[in-house]
Design a protein around this motif. Structure first.
Motif, short mmCIF file in Angstrom:
data_model
loop_
_atom_site.label_atom_id
_atom_site.label_comp_id
_atom_site.label_asym_id
_atom_site.label_seq_id
_atom_site.Cartn_x
_atom_site.Cartn_y
_atom_site.Cartn_z
N UNK A 213 40.31 -17.09 -23.59
CA UNK A 213 40.64 -17.94 -24.73
C UNK A 213 39.38 -18.54 -25.35
N UNK A 214 39.43 -18.75 -26.64
CA UNK A 214 38.37 -19.50 -27.31
C UNK A 214 38.49 -20.97 -26.92
N UNK A 215 37.40 -21.69 -27.02
CA UNK A 215 37.37 -23.10 -26.60
C UNK A 215 38.46 -23.93 -27.26
N UNK A 216 38.75 -23.67 -28.54
CA UNK A 216 39.75 -24.49 -29.22
C UNK A 216 41.17 -24.24 -28.72
N UNK B 250 35.22 -17.46 -22.94
CA UNK B 250 34.69 -18.69 -22.34
C UNK B 250 33.77 -18.32 -21.18
N UNK B 251 32.47 -18.46 -21.39
CA UNK B 251 31.47 -18.20 -20.35
C UNK B 251 31.00 -19.54 -19.83
N UNK C 234 30.68 -25.81 -12.63
CA UNK C 234 30.69 -27.23 -13.02
C UNK C 234 31.28 -27.42 -14.41
N UNK C 235 30.97 -26.52 -15.33
CA UNK C 235 31.54 -26.62 -16.68
C UNK C 235 33.04 -26.37 -16.66
N UNK C 236 33.48 -25.40 -15.85
CA UNK C 236 34.93 -25.19 -15.73
C UNK C 236 35.60 -26.43 -15.14
#
Length: 93
Positions: A22-25, A67-68, A72-74
């Protein structure tokens, strides 16, 4: 999009290798929906990278990944969406 289920409809909700497409939005809303419909256990798996080599391997492998992120970001993304279930990562070493 809102799933056509009432809050806390399912004892177990699982997503394997989906959210990273999915895209960030759309990602935040999708994770919130998983949290909303889950009454009990929740589990999701996404692809992630821990270093530049794994990032390159992921980028070469992926066909639909949007989504790469690092673990920690996840984890920050999950927390921001209010997700309290379990999760795991797939790495391309």
């Amino acid at each position: 999009n809102r799933l056509p289920f009432a809050d806390k409809s399912f004892d177990f909700v699982v997503s394997i290798n989906t959210f990273h497409n999915l895209y960030a939005y759309d990602l935040h809303a999708a994770i919130k929906e998983m949290q909303r419909v889950g009454l009990g256990a929740k589990y999701l798996t996404v692809e992630a990278y821990r270093d530049e080599r794994e990032k390159a391997n992921l980028m070469y492998w992926q066909l639909t990944c949007r989504a790469f992120m690092t673990p920690a970001e996840w984890e920050w993304t999950f927390a921001r969406a209010g997700y309290d279930g379990d999760f795991g990562f797939i790495f391309f070493e």
